[in-house]
Design an enzyme around this catalytic site. Structure first.
Site, mmCIF file in Angstrom:
data_model
loop_
_atom_site.group_PDB
_atom_site.id
_atom_site.type_symbol
_atom_site.label_atom_id
_atom_site.label_comp_id
_atom_site.label_asym_id
_atom_site.label_seq_id
_atom_site.Cartn_x
_atom_site.Cartn_y
_atom_site.Cartn_z
ATOM 1 N N GLY A 10 -16.124 -12.818 0.223
ATOM 2 C CA GLY A 10 -15.958 -11.402 -0.092
ATOM 3 C C GLY A 10 -15.826 -11.292 -1.602
ATOM 4 N N LYS A 40 0.800 -1.223 0.000
ATOM 5 C CA LYS A 40 0.000 0.000 0.000
ATOM 6 C C LYS A 40 0.839 1.282 0.000
ATOM 7 C CE LYS A 40 -4.397 -1.399 0.145
ATOM 8 N NZ LYS A 40 -5.451 -0.886 -0.748
ATOM 9 N N ASP A 83 -17.224 -9.695 -4.244
ATOM 10 C CA ASP A 83 -17.913 -8.622 -4.976
ATOM 11 C C ASP A 83 -17.488 -8.547 -6.447
ATOM 12 O OD1 ASP A 83 -15.536 -7.879 -3.556
ATOM 13 O OD2 ASP A 83 -15.843 -5.803 -4.196
ATOM 14 N N GLU A 115 -10.228 -13.593 -4.994
ATOM 15 C CA GLU A 115 -11.075 -13.074 -3.920
ATOM 16 C C GLU A 115 -11.396 -14.167 -2.926
ATOM 17 O OE1 GLU A 115 -14.604 -11.525 -5.873
ATOM 18 O OE2 GLU A 115 -13.984 -9.513 -5.283
ATOM 19 N N SER A 119 0.688 -9.900 -0.809
ATOM 20 C CA SER A 119 0.433 -8.463 -0.716
ATOM 21 C C SER A 119 0.710 -7.827 0.628
ATOM 22 C CB SER A 119 -1.014 -8.186 -1.127
ATOM 23 O OG SER A 119 -1.899 -8.861 -0.268
ATOM 24 N N SER A 150 -8.928 -0.222 5.604
ATOM 25 C CA SER A 150 -9.090 -1.368 6.501
ATOM 26 C C SER A 150 -7.828 -1.564 7.334
ATOM 27 C CB SER A 150 -9.340 -2.623 5.684
ATOM 28 O OG SER A 150 -8.217 -2.899 4.867
#
Lengths: 314, 314
Positions: free
Chosen positions: B208, B53, B210, B204, B304, B78
């Protein structure tokens, strides 16, 4: 046996390339802030087999003649050397027989067996592993691959420092954990050759201080079987080849407590995201808990291994 | 807002150098044997702040004018984006205010606070973090640093794939976890530019999904607040900028269970000695649990992040 040399470490670095990984050198702002020093970690926990031991074992086993390979290899090991020997033996096609303590971590025993090694266990409080290995050698013609007291093993382990000093040349000091002394003496030999001003420190658990006491006595002494959580540093006395090298090249032997090892493991896992075994955390613990002289600014520390049985829940 | 481009990823890679580490690419014989593929892991769990990030956050924040810096930045996150923003904001001297869920892991909240960020918590089951962020922005002139739906954020995250493909050029496929889609779309843009034949997969959690459902519907849909252990992948709907890029460049969205994430975390910790958070394990889980097409031989998988609250005993 002849004492190993810095040139042998350079030769080893060429020989072991097919088997040993060039491990990353990691840095951490958190570590630098907490220690007040600039620290470079050589991450041998990310090495093949989970520790530096594959370096020395490969150096010896890749030098065997086809005839020696055919007769197999025997080793005694607290665990990590076992994996190193098993990896190199499998590579050359030699049968490996390994003598390991009954209480070795599962994370060291199971991968060794999976590599095709035959495992013989013993009670480390009551039996002598060298005697068991000697019995296994009798009449088989197999080659003994000692865990530290052999010039090829020492030279192989030194390649960790060779790589570290290539990646981080301007170190004031090099810190390694000190068990039998193979890693420390190999690293000291090459580090002093590459940078004669570098200061070398070995780190022992307080509960496994055979080198510390031997240096005080001026000669190798033997301690009872150590109880430290650092299972890779439970040697009872310095090696015949390693002790004189440590005496000559190591400035001092630093001691860390088991609690300091635990806290260092937690710090390295939660902050640097790497899993380090208790023995592997010794050099880092000496840095984090302020055991080094204050005038040292830039430090290379070897994280020697990462094989630990960890129970956790997510 | 304009859609990001591969050229913007290259520009980002130059801009973010002072703040983002070039993380190592790791391989593992155990992983290759188990998956039957040759796998290269880009280890963003070893990134500054413990996840990728910081790449996107730095790219946006290092582009702010002195005037914008003086008025501060606001972010909702988050957890990992919070740390990325806090690191970049501290570097340029901007006050950061971060909106985080009450149940974010301590390993994400505490380092963010330690970096000098102001933290506002909310109940993610009942409150809308974007509304809270909007209220915080009102009248302050602060800059919003969105977690994924911004061209500079997407371009910054893409630098992870840029580095991976520099280190491992001949990949058949690239696999990334898929939350809001910033990482996936940035990585897909640059990977397709560097190697038009590369196949891109997003992963995913089943709990979760989506993107998976949005692709089935052919348009972004919104799911209820996800309960998966992968706290970084609990987005409720795809981004406006990221969804079209994912639609165009991603071959398919793969689903993994929470149990597969747990087992992958354990495998990566015990075998590769690296700590990976549940979201961070998604791409690796897809590889280890055989979710990729069989004709793919060589895979790059992005790990990640590594920020997870782990309780353990040694």
């Amino acid at each position: 046996m002849n004492s190993p040399t810095a040139a042998m470490v350079v030769e080893a670095s060429l020989l072991i390339r097919p088997l040993a990984r060039r491990t990353p050198v990691m840095t951490s702002r958190s570590v630098n802030e907490r220690s007040g020093k600039t620290v470079f970690f050589k991450c041998e926990n990310l090495q093949r087999g989970g520790s530096f031991k594959v370096r020395g074992a490969s150096n010896l086993i890749l030098s065997l003649s086809p005839d020696q390979v055919a007769r197999g290899v025997v080793a005694f090991s607290s665990g990590n050397h076992a994996q190193g020997v098993a990896i190199a033996a499998k590579h050359v096609g030699a049968q490996a027989t390994i003598v390991m303590p009954e209480d070795a971590p599962r994370s060291k025993v199971e991968p060794t067996r999976a590599l095709g090694a035959r495992i013989v266990t013993y009670d480390r409080m009551r039996e002598d592993r060298e005697e068991i290995a000697a019995r296994l050698l009798e009449g088989t013609g197999a080659t003994l691959v000692p865990p530290y007291d052999h010039p090829m093993i020492i030279a192989g382990q030194g390649t960790a420092a060779l790589e570290l000093l290539e990646d981080a040349p301007h170190l004031d000091a090099l810190v390694t954990c000190l068990g039998g002394g193979g890693l420390t003496s190999g690293c000291a030999l090459i580090a002093k050759e590459m940078n004669p001003a570098i200061r070398i420190f070995g780190v022992e658990p307080e509960l496994g201080n055979d080198y510390f006491l031997s240096r005080q006595a001026g000669k190798p002494i033997k301690i009872p079987p150590p109880t430290t959580i650092a299972d890779g540093l439970r040697t009872m006395s310095p090696g015949k080849l390693t002790f004189p090298i440590v005496q000559e090249l190591v400035e001092s032997v630093l001691l860390v407590t088991d609690q300091e090892l635990r806290e260092t493991m937690r710090f390295l896992l939660m902050r640097m995201k790497i899993l380090v075994e208790p023995s592997g955390a010794a050099a880092a613990a000496a840095v984090l808990f302020g055991k080094l002289p204050a005038d040292i600014g830039t430090v290379g520390a070897i994280i020697s291994g990462g094989n630990v049985d960890l129970e956790f829940q997510v």
